[in-house]
Design a protein around this motif. Structure first.
Motif, PDB file in Angstrom:
ATOM      1  N   VAL A  44       0.825  -1.122   0.050  1.00  0.00           N
ATOM      2  CA  VAL A  44      -0.036   0.033  -0.053  1.00  0.00           C
ATOM      3  C   VAL A  44       0.828   1.336   0.066  1.00  0.00           C
ATOM      4  O   VAL A  44       1.640   1.455   0.928  1.00  0.00           O
ATOM      5  N   GLY A  45       0.683   2.169  -1.025  1.00  0.00           N
ATOM      6  CA  GLY A  45       1.222   3.355  -1.029  1.00  0.00           C
ATOM      7  C   GLY A  45       0.420   4.531  -0.532  1.00  0.00           C
ATOM      8  O   GLY A  45      -0.669   4.607  -0.739  1.00  0.00           O
ATOM      9  N   ILE A  46       1.017   5.208   0.529  1.00  0.00           N
ATOM     10  CA  ILE A  46       0.172   6.528   0.983  1.00  0.00           C
ATOM     11  C   ILE A  46       0.601   7.769   0.598  1.00  0.00           C
ATOM     12  O   ILE A  46       1.751   8.234   0.692  1.00  0.00           O
ATOM     13  N   GLY A  47      -0.214   8.700   0.427  1.00  0.00           N
ATOM     14  CA  GLY A  47      -0.137  10.022  -0.267  1.00  0.00           C
ATOM     15  C   GLY A  47       0.207  10.847   0.799  1.00  0.00           C
ATOM     16  O   GLY A  47       0.108  10.672   2.067  1.00  0.00           O
ATOM     17  N   GLY A  48       0.530  12.091   0.343  1.00  0.00           N
ATOM     18  CA  GLY A  48       0.779  13.112   1.479  1.00  0.00           C
ATOM     19  C   GLY A  48       2.028  12.906   1.871  1.00  0.00           C
ATOM     20  O   GLY A  48       2.952  12.220   1.459  1.00  0.00           O
ATOM     21  N   SER A  49       2.555  13.858   3.085  1.00  0.00           N
ATOM     22  CA  SER A  49       3.845  13.600   3.473  1.00  0.00           C
ATOM     23  C   SER A  49       3.668  14.278   4.835  1.00  0.00           C
ATOM     24  O   SER A  49       2.961  15.432   5.342  1.00  0.00           O
ATOM     25  N   THR A  50       4.429  13.431   5.890  1.00  0.00           N
ATOM     26  CA  THR A  50       3.960  14.035   7.479  1.00  0.00           C
ATOM     27  C   THR A  50       3.070  14.154   7.809  1.00  0.00           C
ATOM     28  O   THR A  50       2.160  13.161   7.877  1.00  0.00           O
ATOM     29  N   MET A  51       2.405  15.117   8.083  1.00  0.00           N
ATOM     30  CA  MET A  51       1.036  15.352   8.749  1.00  0.00           C
ATOM     31  C   MET A  51       0.143  16.234   7.705  1.00  0.00           C
ATOM     32  O   MET A  51      -0.759  16.618   8.082  1.00  0.00           O
ATOM     33  N   SER A  52       0.687  16.270   6.467  1.00  0.00           N
ATOM     34  CA  SER A  52      -0.026  16.997   5.271  1.00  0.00           C
ATOM     35  C   SER A  52      -0.803  16.048   4.475  1.00  0.00           C
ATOM     36  O   SER A  52      -0.215  15.081   3.840  1.00  0.00           O
ATOM     37  N   ARG A  53      -2.088  16.076   4.114  1.00  0.00           N
ATOM     38  CA  ARG A  53      -2.928  15.417   3.142  1.00  0.00           C
ATOM     39  C   ARG A  53      -2.716  13.937   3.691  1.00  0.00           C
ATOM     40  O   ARG A  53      -2.863  13.011   2.571  1.00  0.00           O
ATOM     41  N   ILE A  76       7.471  10.277   3.781  1.00  0.00           N
ATOM     42  CA  ILE A  76       7.441  10.612   5.394  1.00  0.00           C
ATOM     43  C   ILE A  76       6.397  10.027   6.275  1.00  0.00           C
ATOM     44  O   ILE A  76       5.200  10.763   5.971  1.00  0.00           O
ATOM     45  N   ILE A  77       6.646   9.447   7.101  1.00  0.00           N
ATOM     46  CA  ILE A  77       5.534   8.737   7.873  1.00  0.00           C
ATOM     47  C   ILE A  77       5.403   9.545   9.227  1.00  0.00           C
ATOM     48  O   ILE A  77       6.470   9.803   9.875  1.00  0.00           O
ATOM     49  N   SER A  78       4.379   9.586   9.796  1.00  0.00           N
ATOM     50  CA  SER A  78       3.990  10.234  11.096  1.00  0.00           C
ATOM     51  C   SER A  78       3.184   9.362  11.935  1.00  0.00           C
ATOM     52  O   SER A  78       3.390   7.966  11.895  1.00  0.00           O
ATOM     53  N   THR A  79       2.116   9.951  12.556  1.00  0.00           N
ATOM     54  CA  THR A  79       1.319   9.210  13.507  1.00  0.00           C
ATOM     55  C   THR A  79       0.633   8.005  12.656  1.00  0.00           C
ATOM     56  O   THR A  79       0.005   7.077  13.180  1.00  0.00           O
ATOM     57  N   ASP A  80       0.287   8.071  11.242  1.00  0.00           N
ATOM     58  CA  ASP A  80      -0.238   7.327  10.473  1.00  0.00           C
ATOM     59  C   ASP A  80       0.359   5.964  10.577  1.00  0.00           C
ATOM     60  O   ASP A  80      -0.168   4.796  10.675  1.00  0.00           O
ATOM     61  N   SER A  95       9.927   3.947   4.369  1.00  0.00           N
ATOM     62  CA  SER A  95       9.757   5.409   4.454  1.00  0.00           C
ATOM     63  C   SER A  95      11.345   5.948   4.513  1.00  0.00           C
ATOM     64  O   SER A  95      12.155   5.187   4.346  1.00  0.00           O
ATOM     65  N   SER A  96      11.214   7.438   4.358  1.00  0.00           N
ATOM     66  CA  SER A  96      12.664   8.110   4.635  1.00  0.00           C
ATOM     67  C   SER A  96      12.585   8.762   5.963  1.00  0.00           C
ATOM     68  O   SER A  96      13.762   9.148   6.373  1.00  0.00           O
ATOM     69  N   TRP A  97      11.636   8.916   6.752  1.00  0.00           N
ATOM     70  CA  TRP A  97      11.751   9.407   8.114  1.00  0.00           C
ATOM     71  C   TRP A  97      10.275   8.970   8.740  1.00  0.00           C
ATOM     72  O   TRP A  97       9.285   8.771   8.112  1.00  0.00           O
ATOM     73  N   PHE A  98      10.349   8.533  10.024  1.00  0.00           N
ATOM     74  CA  PHE A  98       9.298   7.980  10.758  1.00  0.00           C
ATOM     75  C   PHE A  98       9.504   8.708  12.254  1.00  0.00           C
ATOM     76  O   PHE A  98      10.217   8.335  12.904  1.00  0.00           O
ATOM     77  N   ALA A  99       8.299   9.582  12.364  1.00  0.00           N
ATOM     78  CA  ALA A  99       8.379  10.384  13.628  1.00  0.00           C
ATOM     79  C   ALA A  99       7.065  10.829  13.957  1.00  0.00           C
ATOM     80  O   ALA A  99       6.077  10.524  13.113  1.00  0.00           O
ATOM     81  N   GLN A 100       6.640  11.114  14.999  1.00  0.00           N
ATOM     82  CA  GLN A 100       5.230  11.728  15.430  1.00  0.00           C
ATOM     83  C   GLN A 100       4.922  12.877  14.969  1.00  0.00           C
ATOM     84  O   GLN A 100       3.885  13.574  15.311  1.00  0.00           O
ATOM     85  N   GLY A 101       5.866  13.617  14.128  1.00  0.00           N
ATOM     86  CA  GLY A 101       5.590  15.040  13.708  1.00  0.00           C
ATOM     87  C   GLY A 101       6.654  15.735  14.283  1.00  0.00           C
ATOM     88  O   GLY A 101       7.379  15.473  15.002  1.00  0.00           O
ATOM     89  N   ILE A 102       7.283  16.706  13.746  1.00  0.00           N
ATOM     90  CA  ILE A 102       8.248  17.645  14.079  1.00  0.00           C
ATOM     91  C   ILE A 102       8.077  18.146  15.615  1.00  0.00           C
ATOM     92  O   ILE A 102       9.234  17.955  16.062  1.00  0.00           O
ATOM     93  N   LEU A 103       7.112  18.249  16.000  1.00  0.00           N
ATOM     94  CA  LEU A 103       6.849  18.895  17.391  1.00  0.00           C
ATOM     95  C   LEU A 103       7.228  17.718  18.313  1.00  0.00           C
ATOM     96  O   LEU A 103       7.704  18.139  19.300  1.00  0.00           O
ATOM     97  N   TRP A 104       6.954  16.378  18.027  1.00  0.00           N
ATOM     98  CA  TRP A 104       7.144  15.514  19.130  1.00  0.00           C
ATOM     99  C   TRP A 104       8.264  14.321  18.922  1.00  0.00           C
ATOM    100  O   TRP A 104       8.404  13.554  19.745  1.00  0.00           O
ATOM    101  N   GLY A 105       9.001  14.470  17.858  1.00  0.00           N
ATOM    102  CA  GLY A 105      10.190  13.740  17.716  1.00  0.00           C
ATOM    103  C   GLY A 105       9.815  12.068  17.239  1.00  0.00           C
ATOM    104  O   GLY A 105       8.685  12.099  16.887  1.00  0.00           O
ATOM    105  N   ASP A 122      12.130  -0.341   6.379  1.00  0.00           N
ATOM    106  CA  ASP A 122      13.132   0.075   5.435  1.00  0.00           C
ATOM    107  C   ASP A 122      13.210   1.407   5.311  1.00  0.00           C
ATOM    108  O   ASP A 122      12.441   2.079   4.971  1.00  0.00           O
ATOM    109  N   GLU A 123      14.501   2.133   5.701  1.00  0.00           N
ATOM    110  CA  GLU A 123      14.853   3.193   5.500  1.00  0.00           C
ATOM    111  C   GLU A 123      15.494   3.646   4.335  1.00  0.00           C
ATOM    112  O   GLU A 123      16.432   2.961   4.031  1.00  0.00           O
ATOM    113  N   TRP A 124      14.972   4.807   3.528  1.00  0.00           N
ATOM    114  CA  TRP A 124      15.499   5.365   2.463  1.00  0.00           C
ATOM    115  C   TRP A 124      15.835   6.918   2.637  1.00  0.00           C
ATOM    116  O   TRP A 124      15.335   7.275   3.543  1.00  0.00           O
TER     117      TRP A 124
END
Length: 322
Positions: A44-53, A76-80, A95-105, A122-124
């Motif tokens: 499954v590919g997920i659109g948007g980035s971080t917490m956007s769309r 970029i993956i967030s709380t999703d 993904s290239s980055w996995f965090a709860q958002g810039i605010l929470w690390g 798998d980190e790219w």
């Protein structure tokens, strides 16, 4: 047999494309019906980035449907990603980055599942994920790039191959194509056929839509085809790539949708506090209350609170203030 995260032969891609119904037809379905397009064990590919769309409503419904063993890719993956791992829906994240958002690390949920060996990560590089989707969209097995050369990220990705350019003799890195079985993408508006218009940053969604074998769109609103045709240059995802359309106002909640609403920060802070204090039990409590508990997406939104939704909407629409 090609692994679900491996490169698909060109003939397979062509056969998949030939089997698709690319006609101009009505594609509006319910959220529950849209989730049925995703089978257990698929990519499954997920659109948007971080917490956007972020297509949060679709992810919410996949969890409610008790899907399992999904391989999920996103730039970029967030709380999703937290929810996908914590619910047991996904056992593999690209993904290239996995965090709860810039605010929470960094995500403690992610660390629990990955460091504990319960799931694969798998980190790219960010460019690496984008070029993989671009290769998938073009129907080629790889794309050359430079950005990961010499980095530790490149060393940890045996799928990427160093290559001497036959024209310049320079060292390049070849990253394999990524063709998800299904793409989940949220947009500001589209018609009932799936012609989608995106405001703000497009991220990797256009390539993702072209690379995936099926595309499910959620949208803030369905508009007429006449309205779409008035501004054809704004149509970023064409109907012939789309298999299903779901109209879902606040379909990214509690994340943001550019120009429509900002993140619901108070709800996000509540969530982060809950899962960071106890990644397993906190996630269980959140899922029971906010995912399995509500009878519908609208009921979930009501649990976030009308005050937060209105506050987020006012902030999101403020970019259009004179």
């Amino acid at each position: 047999m090609v692994a679900r995260d491996g490169v698909q032969p060109y003939q397979t891609l062509r056969q998949n494309l030939a089997r698709r119904d690319r006609s101009l037809r009505e594609k509006v379905v319910t959220l529950e019906e849209a989730a049925s397009f995703v089978n257990d064990g698929t990519s499954v590919g997920i659109g948007g980035s971080t917490m956007s769309r972020t297509p949060m409503a679709l992810i919410w419904q996949l969890i409610r449907a008790r899907k399992k063993e999904l391989s999920c890719s996103r730039c970029i993956i967030s709380t999703d990603g937290d929810l996908l791992l914590g619910s047991g829906v996904s056992n593999h994240i690209i993904s290239s980055w996995f965090a709860q958002g810039i605010l929470w690390g960094l995500s403690k949920v992610m660390r629990h599942h990955i460091e504990g060996g319960h799931a694969r990560y798998d980190e790219w590089s960010h460019m690496g994920v984008g070029m993989r989707f671009r290769a998938g969209a073009m129907g080629v097995p790889f794309m050359p790039m430079r950005s990961m050369l010499g980095s530790d990220v490149g060393k940890k990705r045996p799928e990427a191959k160093e290559f001497d350019c036959p024209f310049s003799g320079e060292k390049l890195l070849l990253v394999p194509a990524l063709n998800p079985d299904v793409a989940l993408i949220h947009v500001q508006r589209c018609d009932s056929y799936g012609n989608a218009q995106i405001d703000g940053l497009q991220f990797m969604d256009i390539d993702l839509a072209m690379a995936a074998n099926k595309v499910i769109l959620t949208t803030e609103r369905i508009v007429s085809n006449d309205q779409i045709r008035r501004a054809p240059d704004q149509t970023k995802i064409p109907f012939f790539t789309v298999d299903a359309v779901v109209e879902l106002p606040f379909g990214c909640a509690p994340h943001e949708c550019y120009g429509v609403y900002e993140p619901m920060i108070r709800h996000m802070q509540y969530y982060v506090g809950l899962v960071n204090s106890e990644p397993v039990d906190g996630m269980r409590q959140y899922l029971e209350r906010f995912v399995y508990g509500p009878k519908s997406w609208n009921e979930f939104l009501a649990m976030i609170g009308t005050d937060q939704l209105l506050e987020a909407a006012r902030a999101g629409e403020s970019i259009y203030d004179a």
